[in-house]
Design a protein around this motif. Structure first.
Motif, PDB file in Angstrom:
ATOM      1  N   THR A 137      18.502  15.407 -12.435  1.00  0.00           N
ATOM      2  CA  THR A 137      18.985  15.614 -13.802  1.00  0.00           C
ATOM      3  C   THR A 137      19.844  16.863 -13.908  1.00  0.00           C
ATOM      4  N   LEU A 138      19.416  17.944 -13.254  1.00  0.00           N
ATOM      5  CA  LEU A 138      20.174  19.196 -13.322  1.00  0.00           C
ATOM      6  C   LEU A 138      21.501  19.092 -12.583  1.00  0.00           C
ATOM      7  N   SER A 139      21.540  18.305 -11.512  1.00  0.00           N
ATOM      8  CA  SER A 139      22.773  18.209 -10.730  1.00  0.00           C
ATOM      9  C   SER A 139      23.781  17.254 -11.357  1.00  0.00           C
ATOM     10  N   ASN A 140      23.312  16.133 -11.918  1.00  0.00           N
ATOM     11  CA  ASN A 140      24.230  15.129 -12.464  1.00  0.00           C
ATOM     12  C   ASN A 140      24.476  15.279 -13.964  1.00  0.00           C
ATOM     13  N   ARG A 193      24.041   5.987  -9.842  1.00  0.00           N
ATOM     14  CA  ARG A 193      25.168   6.275  -8.945  1.00  0.00           C
ATOM     15  C   ARG A 193      26.270   5.234  -9.116  1.00  0.00           C
ATOM     16  N   GLU A 194      25.884   3.962  -9.254  1.00  0.00           N
ATOM     17  CA  GLU A 194      26.884   2.927  -9.491  1.00  0.00           C
ATOM     18  C   GLU A 194      27.640   3.182 -10.797  1.00  0.00           C
ATOM     19  N   ASN A 195      26.906   3.565 -11.835  1.00  0.00           N
ATOM     20  CA  ASN A 195      27.549   3.831 -13.121  1.00  0.00           C
ATOM     21  C   ASN A 195      28.494   5.027 -13.036  1.00  0.00           C
ATOM     22  N   ARG A 196      28.102   6.056 -12.270  1.00  0.00           N
ATOM     23  CA  ARG A 196      28.985   7.213 -12.111  1.00  0.00           C
ATOM     24  C   ARG A 196      30.261   6.834 -11.371  1.00  0.00           C
ATOM     25  N   GLN A 197      30.133   5.992 -10.357  1.00  0.00           N
ATOM     26  CA  GLN A 197      31.313   5.551  -9.620  1.00  0.00           C
ATOM     27  C   GLN A 197      32.255   4.748 -10.516  1.00  0.00           C
ATOM     28  N   LEU A 198      31.673   3.858 -11.342  1.00  0.00           N
ATOM     29  CA  LEU A 198      32.504   3.079 -12.258  1.00  0.00           C
ATOM     30  C   LEU A 198      33.176   3.971 -13.287  1.00  0.00           C
ATOM     31  N   ALA A 199      32.434   4.972 -13.782  1.00  0.00           N
ATOM     32  CA  ALA A 199      33.026   5.902 -14.748  1.00  0.00           C
ATOM     33  C   ALA A 199      34.166   6.688 -14.107  1.00  0.00           C
ATOM     34  N   ASN A 214      23.495  13.576 -16.732  1.00  0.00           N
ATOM     35  CA  ASN A 214      23.904  12.399 -17.499  1.00  0.00           C
ATOM     36  C   ASN A 214      22.676  11.760 -18.116  1.00  0.00           C
ATOM     37  N   ARG A 215      22.899  10.790 -18.978  1.00  0.00           N
ATOM     38  CA  ARG A 215      21.793  10.182 -19.714  1.00  0.00           C
ATOM     39  C   ARG A 215      20.845   9.420 -18.797  1.00  0.00           C
ATOM     40  N   GLY A 216      21.394   8.757 -17.795  1.00  0.00           N
ATOM     41  CA  GLY A 216      20.543   7.991 -16.887  1.00  0.00           C
ATOM     42  C   GLY A 216      19.543   8.866 -16.162  1.00  0.00           C
ATOM     43  N   SER A 217      19.984  10.013 -15.670  1.00  0.00           N
ATOM     44  CA  SER A 217      19.076  10.932 -14.977  1.00  0.00           C
ATOM     45  C   SER A 217      18.048  11.513 -15.939  1.00  0.00           C
TER      46      SER A 217
END
Length: 394
Positions: A16-19, A207-213, A21-24
């Protein structure tokens, strides 16, 4: 079990601290609330903290499990895609989560007023309520798997672990006779297994969502398949390297790798073979060149690498040799019949070393590209071929 849950909590907190985003964040909240409900049902809090109020523990045991189920069900719906992936999945998760959350509130209210002698019966009701989100989650995951979600099948296995975990936890909390140490060991193991599987699957989907974003907001100056700078974006980066190196009174080495047979496999392998080759070549060139230099795509057949060379940087000769060795290795290409074919890159390297003061990036790249094309007719370059040559400045 507590040790495993604390380790997973630390990992999800770091994620959560590194990314950020809401998913984390959802994953962290899920592990925190659901893990707390498991620990409450084991009886560990009253052992570690014997002075805790009995009424407070009753409220926690009656409400924390359904609350965790409601939160997990709602987060599962988001993980599966929400309303835009299917209205039925949304009904199972969003509406079901709201109903279970209401039940958790009622359980907390009843536990705060009921006599201690009747709490055992209330706990049986709580166990039944807590199985509702488990069944709804199984239905949602099963439906998503039918629709083709590749991760939903693995989440279905995690849901089986969840059902066994809930049963084991309430057998422990209700002190049902006939179950002993082996049951509790199995429950602890299946609990850690569930949390581990769920957390890994959530991280994979995030991770998939971050790649798509990242792809959706791709820089207009980047080539879509490889993500390398191209066009005016590449020239701007090269100009910046020239300016920065000139301030340090160093030199720049511009390397062009010309891939003459890029479209050689377009017919036998079908449309899209060149994209596979470009992605593989871009990864190899970036790996060979490192991350401290500019790597771009001048045009589909010509990769550009710009190395600043001064007393703080290693000579460019080693990088050129490494680039040639990696760029000429065969590339596996998947054809229309889902079979791999070997693509043999025909690469020419052109190297220009210059004092960047007053240099025009496009002129330098064009000169390096001409040298790369001129070398294509020769054999594999030896040490003499790889010696850099200064470019005359006009």
């Amino acid at each position: 079990m507590l040790g495993g849950l604390m380790t997973l909590l630390a990992l999800t907190l770091a994620d959560t601290l590194s990314n950020r985003n809401r998913g984390s964040l959802r994953n962290l909240i899920f592990v925190l609330i659901t893990g707390a409900s498991c620990l409450v049902m084991t009886g560990l809090p009253e052992v570690l903290f014997p002075h805790l109020p009995e009424r407070f523990l009753m409220v926690l045991k009656a409400s924390l499990g359904p609350l965790a189920g409601a939160v997990a069900l709602y987060f599962l719906g988001n993980w599966l895609g929400g309303m835009w992936e299917g209205a039925l999945v949304h009904r199972f998760t969003a509406w079901g989560g709201s109903a279970v959350l209401l039940a958790a509130t009622l359980m907390a209210a009843v536990a705060s007023q009921i006599e201690a002698a009747h709490f055992h019966s209330l706990l049986w009701v709580t166990a039944g309520v807590n199985m509702v989100p488990v069944l709804l989650a199984m239905l949602a995951v099963w439906h998503a798997a039918k629709l083709g979600d590749p991760l939903a099948r693995w989440m279905g296995l995690a849901m089986v672990c969840l059902a066994l975990m809930v049963c084991g936890m309430y057998l422990r909390g209700l002190n049902v006779p006939g179950f002993g140490l082996l049951t509790w060991v199995f429950t602890a193991a299946i609990t850690v297994t569930f949390f581990l599987m769920a957390s890994v699957l959530v991280m994979l989907r995030n991770r998939e969502n971050r790649q798509l974003a990242r792809l959706s907001r791709m820089d207009p100056g980047a080539e879509p398949a490889t993500g390398l700078a191209t066009g005016s974006g590449l020239l701007s980066q090269v100009d910046h390297v020239f300016w920065r190196t000139a301030r340090r009174q160093g030199e720049c080495t511009v390397i062009c790798l010309y891939l003459s047979n890029l479209y050689e496999m377009a017919e036998p392998s079908g449309h899209g073979a060149e994209n596979q080759i470009l992605v593989a070549m871009a990864a190899r060139i970036r790996r060979a060149a490192g991350f401290r230099c500019v790597v771009g795509l001048y045009h589909p057949r010509c990769f550009v690498v710009v190395l600043p060379t001064d007393k703080y940087n290693a000579p460019a000769d080693e990088t050129v040799e490494r680039l040639h060795a990696m760029a000429t290795q065969p590339v596996p290409v998947l054809d229309e019949a889902d079979a791999y074919q070997a693509f043999e890159p025909c690469v020419g390297l052109g190297v220009v070393t210059l004092n960047p003061v007053g240099a025009a990036s496009m002129d330098v790249i064009n000169a390096a590209e001409r040298r790369a094309m001129a070398r294509l007719g020769r054999h594999s370059p030896n040490e003499a071929d790889l010696v850099t040559e200064p470019m005359e400045l006009r």
